[in-house]
Write an enzyme that holds these catalytic residues in place. Sequence first.
Site, mmCIF file in Angstrom:
data_model
loop_
_atom_site.group_PDB
_atom_site.id
_atom_site.type_symbol
_atom_site.label_atom_id
_atom_site.label_comp_id
_atom_site.label_asym_id
_atom_site.label_seq_id
_atom_site.Cartn_x
_atom_site.Cartn_y
_atom_site.Cartn_z
ATOM 1 C CG HIS A 136 -2.068 -0.924 1.143
ATOM 2 N ND1 HIS A 136 -1.970 -2.254 1.521
ATOM 3 C CD2 HIS A 136 -3.341 -0.761 0.709
ATOM 4 C CE1 HIS A 136 -3.134 -2.849 1.335
ATOM 5 N NE2 HIS A 136 -3.978 -1.967 0.846
ATOM 6 C CE LYS A 140 -3.973 -0.554 4.651
ATOM 7 N NZ LYS A 140 -5.248 0.073 5.029
#
Length: 229
Positions: A136, A140
Amino acid sequence: MKESRVRVLLVGSAGRMGKVIVDLAKREPNIEIAAQCDLGDDVAAAMQNCDVAIDFSQPGAVEEICRAALQGRRPLVIGTTGHSPEQRRLIEEAAESLPIVFASNFSVGVNALFALTGKAVRILGDEFDLEIIETHHVMKKDAPSGTAKTLAEILKHARTSDKKIPIQSIREGEVVGEHTVIFDGAGERLELVHRARSRETFAKGALRAAEWVIGKPAGLYTMQDVLGL
């Protein structure tokens, strides 16, 4: 007379996902973002003139959100991840009185990945080593991702072995989301991969869940229930 459009309270509207949901809802004829909340806003007051609430905020807000939903008798769609065991218990307790869709990922493709992962491990059995890799964007906060945790739970429940399933979390660049489930056996290797190219796929699923959950009996639902998988 029933409203022609579903009135949504969006909690976390200033975040990455919140902004995408706001933009997408403008193109949805059956959806209206009637209220928006962020840190410090009165969720209970904002919920009064809405049919359903969607949460893409922070795990720490879950107590206030559940309390407001119980007070207003409004269904919830929770897409925030990274909840502690205690915060998950709060959601489960609220679901005894309200319909709540609680999903680690609202993408139709990812939920197909969930179904395929369960089927693959049942076919392959315990002879294959399992691993999950998730990537990600650098912003995040939770690692492993909620989706990776769900995949691990599916693998764990579908096999008889209690061998630990490793999860590798990578945070780099602006990656929206990528999940790979690896089945490594003697002389062969199977990989199931999902790559998200846009957050809009998650937004579409969340809005779909918001329409679906209205009028449902109290209970804790997943995106699998919304899709009928």
